[in-house]
Design a protein around this motif. Sequence first.
Motif, short mmCIF file in Angstrom:
data_model
loop_
_atom_site.label_atom_id
_atom_site.label_comp_id
_atom_site.label_asym_id
_atom_site.label_seq_id
_atom_site.Cartn_x
_atom_site.Cartn_y
_atom_site.Cartn_z
N SER A 54 0.83 -1.21 0.00
CA SER A 54 0.00 0.00 0.00
C SER A 54 0.86 1.25 0.00
O SER A 54 0.55 2.22 -0.70
N ARG A 55 1.94 1.23 0.77
CA ARG A 55 2.79 2.41 0.89
C ARG A 55 3.62 2.65 -0.37
O ARG A 55 3.82 3.79 -0.77
N TRP A 56 4.13 1.57 -0.97
CA TRP A 56 5.18 1.73 -1.96
C TRP A 56 4.79 1.41 -3.40
O TRP A 56 5.43 1.93 -4.32
N VAL A 57 3.81 0.57 -3.61
CA VAL A 57 3.56 0.07 -4.96
C VAL A 57 2.16 0.37 -5.47
O VAL A 57 1.96 0.58 -6.67
N ASP A 58 1.17 0.38 -4.60
CA ASP A 58 -0.21 0.59 -5.01
C ASP A 58 -0.32 1.85 -5.88
O ASP A 58 -0.04 2.96 -5.41
N PRO A 59 -0.72 1.71 -7.15
CA PRO A 59 -0.73 2.88 -8.04
C PRO A 59 -1.72 3.96 -7.63
O PRO A 59 -1.62 5.11 -8.06
N MET A 60 -2.69 3.63 -6.78
CA MET A 60 -3.70 4.59 -6.38
C MET A 60 -3.21 5.58 -5.32
O MET A 60 -3.76 6.67 -5.19
N ASN A 61 -2.18 5.18 -4.55
CA ASN A 61 -1.78 6.08 -3.46
C ASN A 61 -0.29 6.12 -3.17
O ASN A 61 0.14 6.87 -2.29
N CYS A 62 0.51 5.33 -3.89
CA CYS A 62 1.93 5.22 -3.50
C CYS A 62 2.68 6.54 -3.68
O CYS A 62 3.57 6.85 -2.89
N SER A 63 2.36 7.33 -4.72
CA SER A 63 3.11 8.57 -4.94
C SER A 63 2.94 9.52 -3.76
O SER A 63 3.91 10.13 -3.28
N THR A 64 1.72 9.63 -3.25
CA THR A 64 1.47 10.49 -2.08
C THR A 64 2.18 9.94 -0.85
O THR A 64 2.78 10.68 -0.07
N ASN A 65 2.12 8.62 -0.66
CA ASN A 65 2.77 8.01 0.50
C ASN A 65 4.28 8.15 0.45
O ASN A 65 4.91 8.43 1.47
N ILE A 66 4.86 7.95 -0.72
CA ILE A 66 6.31 8.05 -0.84
C ILE A 66 6.78 9.47 -0.56
O ILE A 66 7.80 9.70 0.09
N GLU A 67 6.02 10.45 -1.04
CA GLU A 67 6.35 11.84 -0.71
C GLU A 67 6.31 12.05 0.79
O GLU A 67 7.16 12.74 1.36
N ALA A 68 5.33 11.46 1.46
CA ALA A 68 5.20 11.63 2.91
C ALA A 68 6.31 10.91 3.65
O ALA A 68 6.80 11.41 4.68
N VAL A 69 6.73 9.75 3.15
CA VAL A 69 7.82 9.00 3.79
C VAL A 69 9.08 9.86 3.87
O VAL A 69 9.79 9.87 4.89
N PHE A 70 9.37 10.59 2.81
CA PHE A 70 10.60 11.37 2.73
C PHE A 70 10.37 12.86 2.92
O PHE A 70 11.13 13.69 2.42
N ALA A 71 9.32 13.20 3.67
CA ALA A 71 8.94 14.61 3.83
C ALA A 71 10.05 15.44 4.46
O ALA A 71 10.16 16.64 4.17
N SER A 72 10.86 14.85 5.31
CA SER A 72 11.89 15.63 6.01
C SER A 72 13.26 15.54 5.34
O SER A 72 14.23 16.13 5.83
#
Length: 290
Positions: A151-169
């Motif tokens: 869900s965090r890394w591969v799901d095409p529906m939400n991964c781009s938003t999640n990946i941005e959030a993972v590396f927010a800092s």
Amino acid sequence: MDFNSLISFVSSNKVSILSGLALAVTTGALLKGKGKKQHTFEPGVVYLYDFPKGGFPVIHISPFVLKVSLFLRLNNIPFKVINNFDMGPRNKKPWIRLDEDVVSDSDIIIQYLIKKLNIKGFEINDPDQAAEAHMLRRFIDDAAVWSLVYSRWVDPMNCSTNIEAVFASVPFPMSVLVKRFSLSGTSKQLYSVGISRYERDEIYERAAKDIDALARRLGDKPYLLGNEIALVDVSLFSVLAQFAFEIIQSPAGAALKTHRNLVDYVQRIGEAHFKSNELDFSRSYPSPRQ
């Protein structure tokens, strides 16, 4: 290659060359930077190594780091979190430092702390219940968790938003390179364990069945084994909290929220042991009245 040819080659490939140089510099900084920032390690304090802070409504974006953090809180063990890219001796997070000892892997860390600090209260005297707790913990940590990673890394529906959030800092341009290599490594890992070989609907159908089974196993008890929190609850909370505190609700998160007992379980443990700015109940989480 003569000088004119070299100039032509550099001009034609300047983007690739600059990217390569940036990668080399960044990689060197990541690898050599482990020892650059000196920490003063206080005796008797556990230093918990976590990833850089993300933009999720949960303090630790790794369920395994959250698992160790919860265990430390449950036992009033003084600890400090260090957020960086240092992956420790096993090349994974979490890992801890306590005095002269360095320990990796959430299960090994917890067992080490129980022995080192003579922690009582997590023993299971009934052999059958102990065996069940062991199997449940392995299922949660080694099977149920993979739909979260997908869900965090591969799901095409939400991964781009999640990946941005993972590396927010993580500052630019380091973030670009770290995202690329983290995504590549995680995608290969998901393919190796098999989950990303299935269709999206199949992955979340399995996740929903896992969550349904956990909800049935919990039933109307406050904790999986009864009235007292056990180590298996530390694992379960740490995975369920990741589904509960999402930026974009995944089908697995939606499945979790259909089970009132699991929602109450996460909220009860979360509110008892974490601050409001560590688990943000105002984001992506139903109130007790819903």
